[in-house]
Write a protein that holds these residues in place. Structure first.
Motif, PDB file in Angstrom:
ATOM      1  N   PHE A  91       0.867  -1.176   0.000  1.00 19.52           N
ATOM      2  CA  PHE A  91       0.000   0.000   0.000  1.00 19.52           C
ATOM      3  C   PHE A  91       0.900   1.221   0.000  1.00 19.52           C
ATOM      4  O   PHE A  91       1.778   1.357   0.858  1.00 19.52           O
ATOM      5  CB  PHE A  91      -0.933   0.044   1.215  1.00 19.52           C
ATOM      6  N   ALA A  92       0.680   2.110  -0.953  1.00 22.33           N
ATOM      7  CA  ALA A  92       1.488   3.327  -1.088  1.00 22.33           C
ATOM      8  C   ALA A  92       2.975   2.981  -1.103  1.00 22.33           C
ATOM      9  O   ALA A  92       3.793   3.639  -0.454  1.00 22.33           O
ATOM     10  CB  ALA A  92       1.169   4.313   0.030  1.00 22.33           C
ATOM     11  N   GLU A  93       3.300   1.919  -1.841  1.00 25.31           N
ATOM     12  CA  GLU A  93       4.677   1.469  -2.039  1.00 25.31           C
ATOM     13  C   GLU A  93       5.333   0.963  -0.751  1.00 25.31           C
ATOM     14  O   GLU A  93       6.556   0.856  -0.663  1.00 25.31           O
ATOM     15  CB  GLU A  93       5.527   2.573  -2.675  1.00 25.31           C
ATOM     16  N   GLU A  94       4.516   0.636   0.248  1.00 23.96           N
ATOM     17  CA  GLU A  94       5.018   0.046   1.487  1.00 23.96           C
ATOM     18  C   GLU A  94       4.453  -1.369   1.610  1.00 23.96           C
ATOM     19  O   GLU A  94       3.288  -1.609   1.319  1.00 23.96           O
ATOM     20  CB  GLU A  94       4.590   0.882   2.697  1.00 23.96           C
ATOM     21  N   LEU A 120      -4.848  15.330   1.811  1.00 26.09           N
ATOM     22  CA  LEU A 120      -3.929  14.210   2.004  1.00 26.09           C
ATOM     23  C   LEU A 120      -2.495  14.695   2.219  1.00 26.09           C
ATOM     24  O   LEU A 120      -1.756  14.166   3.050  1.00 26.09           O
ATOM     25  CB  LEU A 120      -3.993  13.262   0.800  1.00 26.09           C
ATOM     26  N   LYS A 121      -2.141  15.734   1.466  1.00 25.92           N
ATOM     27  CA  LYS A 121      -0.803  16.319   1.600  1.00 25.92           C
ATOM     28  C   LYS A 121      -0.627  16.899   3.013  1.00 25.92           C
ATOM     29  O   LYS A 121       0.430  16.724   3.647  1.00 25.92           O
ATOM     30  CB  LYS A 121      -0.618  17.413   0.556  1.00 25.92           C
ATOM     31  N   ALA A 122      -1.643  17.578   3.513  1.00 27.60           N
ATOM     32  CA  ALA A 122      -1.581  18.156   4.856  1.00 27.60           C
ATOM     33  C   ALA A 122      -1.478  17.064   5.919  1.00 27.60           C
ATOM     34  O   ALA A 122      -0.742  17.207   6.911  1.00 27.60           O
ATOM     35  CB  ALA A 122      -2.817  19.020   5.104  1.00 27.60           C
ATOM     36  N   LEU A 123      -2.197  15.972   5.726  1.00 25.10           N
ATOM     37  CA  LEU A 123      -2.125  14.858   6.676  1.00 25.10           C
ATOM     38  C   LEU A 123      -0.735  14.225   6.674  1.00 25.10           C
ATOM     39  O   LEU A 123      -0.212  13.835   7.724  1.00 25.10           O
ATOM     40  CB  LEU A 123      -3.187  13.807   6.340  1.00 25.10           C
ATOM     41  N   GLN A 147       1.631  15.965   8.794  1.00 26.47           N
ATOM     42  CA  GLN A 147       1.439  15.678  10.216  1.00 26.47           C
ATOM     43  C   GLN A 147       2.009  14.324  10.632  1.00 26.47           C
ATOM     44  O   GLN A 147       2.633  14.204  11.688  1.00 26.47           O
ATOM     45  CB  GLN A 147      -0.059  15.674  10.557  1.00 26.47           C
ATOM     46  N   PHE A 148       1.785  13.305   9.785  1.00 28.13           N
ATOM     47  CA  PHE A 148       2.097  11.935  10.197  1.00 28.13           C
ATOM     48  C   PHE A 148       3.373  11.353   9.564  1.00 28.13           C
ATOM     49  O   PHE A 148       3.984  10.464  10.154  1.00 28.13           O
ATOM     50  CB  PHE A 148       0.910  11.016   9.889  1.00 28.13           C
ATOM     51  N   GLY A 149       3.737  11.812   8.381  1.00 27.64           N
ATOM     52  CA  GLY A 149       4.944  11.309   7.737  1.00 27.64           C
ATOM     53  C   GLY A 149       4.889   9.844   7.358  1.00 27.64           C
ATOM     54  O   GLY A 149       5.927   9.200   7.162  1.00 27.64           O
ATOM     55  N   ASP A 150       3.700   9.289   7.264  1.00 30.06           N
ATOM     56  CA  ASP A 150       3.516   7.864   6.928  1.00 30.06           C
ATOM     57  C   ASP A 150       2.208   7.733   6.154  1.00 30.06           C
ATOM     58  O   ASP A 150       1.146   8.126   6.653  1.00 30.06           O
ATOM     59  CB  ASP A 150       3.467   7.032   8.210  1.00 30.06           C
ATOM     60  N   TRP A 151       2.281   7.180   4.959  1.00 35.30           N
ATOM     61  CA  TRP A 151       1.105   7.163   4.086  1.00 35.30           C
ATOM     62  C   TRP A 151      -0.011   6.253   4.594  1.00 35.30           C
ATOM     63  O   TRP A 151      -1.197   6.529   4.386  1.00 35.30           O
ATOM     64  CB  TRP A 151       1.501   6.788   2.664  1.00 35.30           C
ATOM     65  N   THR A 152       0.340   5.166   5.261  1.00 29.72           N
ATOM     66  CA  THR A 152      -0.705   4.290   5.792  1.00 29.72           C
ATOM     67  C   THR A 152      -1.474   4.992   6.900  1.00 29.72           C
ATOM     68  O   THR A 152      -2.709   4.906   6.976  1.00 29.72           O
ATOM     69  CB  THR A 152      -0.094   2.981   6.316  1.00 29.72           C
ATOM     70  N   LEU A 153      -0.758   5.717   7.738  1.00 31.31           N
ATOM     71  CA  LEU A 153      -1.427   6.508   8.774  1.00 31.31           C
ATOM     72  C   LEU A 153      -2.248   7.640   8.163  1.00 31.31           C
ATOM     73  O   LEU A 153      -3.304   7.998   8.688  1.00 31.31           O
ATOM     74  CB  LEU A 153      -0.396   7.072   9.754  1.00 31.31           C
ATOM     75  N   VAL A 154      -1.773   8.184   7.047  1.00 30.70           N
ATOM     76  CA  VAL A 154      -2.539   9.226   6.344  1.00 30.70           C
ATOM     77  C   VAL A 154      -3.897   8.680   5.917  1.00 30.70           C
ATOM     78  O   VAL A 154      -4.929   9.345   6.084  1.00 30.70           O
ATOM     79  CB  VAL A 154      -1.760   9.748   5.118  1.00 30.70           C
ATOM     80  N   ASP A 174       2.174   2.435  14.376  1.00 30.00           N
ATOM     81  CA  ASP A 174       2.016   1.532  13.234  1.00 30.00           C
ATOM     82  C   ASP A 174       0.525   1.209  13.084  1.00 30.00           C
ATOM     83  O   ASP A 174      -0.083   0.635  13.998  1.00 30.00           O
ATOM     84  CB  ASP A 174       2.823   0.255  13.476  1.00 30.00           C
ATOM     85  N   TYR A 175      -0.050   1.572  11.958  1.00 29.02           N
ATOM     86  CA  TYR A 175      -1.484   1.346  11.739  1.00 29.02           C
ATOM     87  C   TYR A 175      -1.889  -0.092  12.042  1.00 29.02           C
ATOM     88  O   TYR A 175      -2.920  -0.338  12.678  1.00 29.02           O
ATOM     89  CB  TYR A 175      -1.844   1.682  10.287  1.00 29.02           C
TER      90      TYR A 175
END
Length: 238
Positions: free
Chosen positions: A53-56, A169-172, A175-182, A204-205
C-alpha cells in the motif's frame, strides 16, 4: 570362502547397493517441495507477500493482518459483489484521479479512496453529513477550498473535489509522515488518530486498536486495489 561370498551375491536379487542412503530421501523431499510450489495455497502465500500500500509492504507475516486482508479481498471479489459496475467506473475515473494526485506527490494507491468512500457516486451522503466523491464533511471541504452551501456543493464536482482531497492528504502527510497513517487519518480525522497513537504508544497502523471502520479502512483500500488490478484472480470472467 570366495565361493561362499560369490554364492551370496548371486542369490541376492538386488546385490549390494553402493548408492547414497540419503539420496532417496532427498529426491522425495525435492518432489514434495515442487508439488507444494505448484499448489494453490503456496501460490496464494507468495501472492500475499507481494501486496503493498502506497509502495510500502503489507505485513502479511502477521497472522491477524493476513486473515483480515483475506476477509476483505473476498468481500470485494466478483463472487460477492458482482462488481462489474465498479470496474466500469474505475476505468473512467481512476486515470484522471491518479494524474491529479501525482501532481501533488500523492501515491497512486490513494485513487481507490473514492471507490471505498462513495463508489464514485457523487450523490452518496452519510448520516453524519459527509458527501460527494471523496465524502468530505462540509467544514473540511470548505477548509480545503470547496464551496458548500445552500446553493452550491462542490463536493460533487469531480475535478475540484479531487484537488481538495489531494491538498487534504498532503496536509495529513505533513502531520504523520507515513502514508498508511494518512489513509487512516483521512477516515477518522487527524486529531482522533493522534489521540489513539498517544494513548497506545504505537505509531504503526497495523498494530493500533482503532474503531471498526478505521481499523478496516486500509484493508478495504488494498482489497479494492487488488480486485481492480487483478480481476481474474477474484472471480472475473470475460
Amino acid at each position: 570362502m570366495s565361493i561362499m561370498v560369490l554364492s551370496k551375491l548371486q542369490s541376492s536379487p538386488q546385490g549390494i547397493s553402493l548408492e547414497n542412503p540419503y539420496k532417496k530421501i532427498m529426491l522425495e523431499h525435492a518432489a514434495r517441495l515442487k508439488e507444494e510450489a505448484n499448489s494453490p495455497e503456496f501460490k496464494m502465500k507468495e501472492y500475499y507477500s507481494t501486496l503493498t500500500f502506497a509502495e510500502e509492504s503489507v505485513p502479511v507475516e502477521n497472522t491477524a493482518v493476513k486473515k483480515k486482508l483475506g476477509i476483505y479481498l473476498d468481500k470485494f471479489s466478483f463472487r460477492k459483489l458482482r462488481s462489474h459496475q465498479m470496474h466500469a467506473k474505475a476505468d473512467k475515473y481512476l486515470p484522471k484521479i491518479e494524474k491529479i494526485l501525482k501532481s501533488y506527490g500523492i501515491p497512486s494507491d490513494f485513487k481507490y479512496i473514492p471507490i471505498v468512500e462513495s463508489g464514485l457516486d457523487p450523490s452518496v451522503s452519510s448520516h453524519k453529513g459527509a458527501g460527494g466523491y471523496w465524502q468530505f464533511m462540509p467544514a473540511t471541504a470548505r477548509l480545503y477550498g470547496l464551496r458548500v452551501d445552500g446553493k452550491v456543493d462542490e463536493r460533487k464536482d469531480f475535478t475540484k473535489s479531487t484537488h481538495a482531497a489531494a491538498r487534504y492528504l498532503k496536509a495529513l502527510y505533513d502531520q504523520f509522515g507515513d502514508w498508511t497513517l494518512v489513509a487512516a487519518a483521512y477516515n477518522v480525522g487527524g486529531g482522533s488518530l493522534k489521540s489513539s497513537m498517544r494513548r497506545q504508544k504505537k505509531d504503526d497502523y497495523y498494530n493500533l486498536r482503532l474503531n471498526t471502520e478505521t481499523g478496516s479502512y486500509v484493508y478495504k483500500i488494498i482489497s479494492v486495489k487488488e480486485v481492480i488490478e487483478n480481476p481474474q484472480m477474484y472471480g472475473y470472467k470475460i
